[in-house]
Design an enzyme around this catalytic site. Structure first.
Site, PDB file in Angstrom:
ATOM      1  N   SER A  76      -3.647   7.229 -79.556  1.00 18.56           N
ATOM      2  CA  SER A  76      -4.421   7.454 -78.333  1.00 18.56           C
ATOM      3  C   SER A  76      -4.916   6.140 -77.737  1.00 18.56           C
ATOM      4  O   SER A  76      -4.986   5.118 -78.434  1.00 18.56           O
ATOM      5  CB  SER A  76      -5.624   8.348 -78.629  1.00 18.56           C
ATOM      6  OG  SER A  76      -5.204   9.575 -79.174  1.00 18.56           O
TER       7      SER A  76
HETATM    8  C1  SAM Z   1      -2.932  12.236 -79.924  1.00 15.85           C
HETATM    9  S1  SAM Z   1      -2.191  12.504 -81.480  1.00 15.85           S
HETATM   10  C2  SAM Z   1      -3.392  11.910 -82.640  1.00 15.85           C
HETATM   11  C3  SAM Z   1      -3.739  10.460 -82.437  1.00 15.85           C
HETATM   12  C4  SAM Z   1      -4.390   9.804 -83.603  1.00 15.85           C
HETATM   13  N1  SAM Z   1      -5.685  10.395 -83.929  1.00 15.85           N
HETATM   14  C5  SAM Z   1      -4.580   8.311 -83.396  1.00 15.85           C
HETATM   15  O1  SAM Z   1      -4.718   7.595 -84.385  1.00 15.85           O
HETATM   16  O2  SAM Z   1      -4.579   7.830 -82.262  1.00 15.85           O
HETATM   17  C6  SAM Z   1      -2.352  14.258 -81.652  1.00 15.85           C
HETATM   18  C7  SAM Z   1      -1.772  14.800 -82.931  1.00 15.85           C
HETATM   19  O3  SAM Z   1      -2.216  16.142 -83.102  1.00 15.85           O
HETATM   20  C8  SAM Z   1      -1.233  16.804 -83.855  1.00 15.85           C
HETATM   21  N2  SAM Z   1      -1.437  18.247 -83.772  1.00 15.85           N
HETATM   22  C9  SAM Z   1      -1.092  19.101 -82.777  1.00 15.85           C
HETATM   23  N3  SAM Z   1      -1.422  20.358 -83.091  1.00 15.85           N
HETATM   24  C10 SAM Z   1      -1.996  20.317 -84.309  1.00 15.85           C
HETATM   25  C11 SAM Z   1      -2.541  21.293 -85.181  1.00 15.85           C
HETATM   26  N4  SAM Z   1      -2.580  22.590 -84.847  1.00 15.85           N
HETATM   27  N5  SAM Z   1      -3.042  20.896 -86.357  1.00 15.85           N
HETATM   28  C12 SAM Z   1      -3.019  19.579 -86.728  1.00 15.85           C
HETATM   29  N6  SAM Z   1      -2.500  18.604 -85.948  1.00 15.85           N
HETATM   30  C13 SAM Z   1      -2.008  18.970 -84.748  1.00 15.85           C
HETATM   31  C14 SAM Z   1       0.075  16.311 -83.272  1.00 15.85           C
HETATM   32  O4  SAM Z   1       1.143  16.486 -84.194  1.00 15.85           O
HETATM   33  C15 SAM Z   1      -0.255  14.861 -82.963  1.00 15.85           C
HETATM   34  O5  SAM Z   1       0.234  14.007 -83.962  1.00 15.85           O
END
Ligand code: SAM
Length: 406
Positions: A76
């Site tokens: 992000s």
């Molecule tokens: C924006 S990214 C996370 C960015 C991260 N926190 C960073 O270090 O910048 C969003 C993540 O949420 C995950 N995600 C989506 N739906 C999810 C769910 N139901 N449970 C867990 N993770 C989920 C996606 O696979 C994705 O990798």
């Protein structure tokens, strides 16, 4: 690929500029968050990006896309990460859960919570988990626990948490997120409120959650059990679209051809500078208007007479066979000065345009410059205090979100 061996001084310089900028603009306010952003080598968590991209405060580095090119995972943008860490009140010694992994933000959380704290990060996607584990190991953040799990259930084995930070767009608040919090713990979540996403930092109080901070943000959408696609209504072929995110959806047949009629306008006298945020106006319209949706126009297509204030997500309202949306016009020779108004179409277009314009004027008189609505969240089966209009209760599957304009 970033060539680290060849360019570490440049990475350090860019990191210093990034953090100085976030401190100067007031996004970073605490020493703990500042120290963490100065310490963690962000570029090592985004090796596919050029150093300048990795250290651009406003840039998310997309790390996985679906077959249509839609982003599924990313590192992000740093300004959003810093903002959410500050909102969450994360501090030394805390136990924390990150929902949605990438590695970098978990490393920041590990720096803030220190050796006496603990960070768990969960992701639904096995590839993302493997990548985050590898990057955290390579950078020395070996105490962070990364597990594959659907966020719907939180992550019980490491609970309770002083802070849960959700880093993926959520439509609802599953009970596990609250149940796994300590008394007084915080849940910080990019929450969809009638189509608008706001990073809301909730505190656990008695049987409910009370927001203490609300900020604008954008995130990739939740997958798994909590996925909740918006519903789309297309007009003028596919050139204009309306999106609805709660339970209400218009009668599509009644709106066919609505844009072929005359466009009526209502202007407000309320002015805005071009770079000035007005996110409480959007939330105000999303709360006050029945039939609220977001209008978008295809920048490559022919929108005809439709000229919304922005092409991607413009506040709009549908009432039976009529449609109105927020618009702006230039008011002076100053290219950076605009007036809010409404454009409308359909048999009730004139009345609808004035309804939107009256609400803009009321926002200007009563809420502009203020903190926005009070937001509380209750379990779906709890007795919910229904606010008087223009307050609104958003009935999600698990939660009732109450928006009250004081
Ligand atoms: C924006 S990214 C996370 C960015 C991260 N926190 C960073 O270090 O910048 C969003 C993540 O949420 C995950 N995600 C989506 N739906 C999810 C769910 N139901 N449970 C867990 N993770 C989920 C996606 O696979 C994705 O990798």
């Amino acid at each position: 690929m970033t060539d680290l061996a060849a360019d570490p001084p440049r990475a350090e310089e860019l990191r210093r500029q990034l953090v100085d900028g976030l401190v100067d603009e007031g996004t970073i306010v605490s020493k703990g968050v500042e120290t963490a952003l100065r310490a963690v080598p962000r570029h090592l968590f985004a090796p596919e990006a050029a150093l300048e991209e990795a250290y651009d405060a406003r840039n998310a580095v997309v790390t996985k896309r679906d077959e249509h090119g839609v982003a599924l995972s990313s590192v992000s943008a740093a300004h959003i990460q810093a903002m959410m860490l500050e909102q969450s009140g994360l501090a030394e010694g805390m136990r924390a859960l990150e929902i949605g992994s990438g590695g970098y933000n978990a490393a920041l959380m590990a720096e803030v919570t220190g050796a006496s704290g603990h960070v768990t990060s969960v992701d639904i996607d096995a590839d993302v988990v493997a990548r985050a584990r590898g990057l955290l190991a390579r950078t020395g953040y070996t105490a962070v626990r990364v597990e594959q799990a659907d966020a719907e259930n939180g992550y019980a084995p490491s609970a309770p948490y002083d802070a849960v930070i959700v880093t993926v767009g959520a439509w609802d608040l599953p009970p596990a997120w609250t149940e796994q919090l300590t008394a007084g713990g915080t849940l910080t979540v990019p929450l969809r409120l009638n189509g608008l996403t706001r990073s809301v930092a909730f505190e656990r109080v008695d049987g409910h959650l009370a927001a203490r901070s609300v900020k604008v943000c954008g995130f990739v959408p939740m997958q798994g059990a909590g996925a909740h696609p918006e519903r789309l209504l297309q007009l003028r072929g596919t050139h204009v679209a309306l999106r609805f995110d709660e339970h209400w959806f218009p009668d599509a047949d009644r709106l066919q051809g609505v844009l072929d009629g005359e466009r009526v306008e209502a202007w407000t006298g309320v002015r805005i500078g071009s770079a000035v945020p007005f996110d409480t106006l959007q939330l105000w319209l999303a709360t006050a208007l029945d039939g609220f949706g977001l209008l978008s126009v295809d920048p490559e297509g022919d929108p005809g007479p439709v000229a919304p204030l922005n092409t991607k997500a413009c506040p709009a309202v549908v009432d039976e066979a009529s449609l109105a949306y927020l618009a702006v016009r230039r008011v002076s020779d100053d290219p950076a000065e605009f007036e809010f108004g409404a454009h409308a179409f359909g048999p009730q277009g004139r009345e609808l345009a004035h309804r939107v314009a009256d609400l803009v004027r009321r926002w200007d008189r009563e809420y502009r410059g203020g903190p926005g609505p009070r937001i509380t969240a209750f379990p779906a089966d709890a007795a919910v205090p229904v606010p008087p209009p223009p307050g609104r209760v958003l009935a999600k599957r698990h939660a009732r979100i109450v928006l009250t304009w004081p």
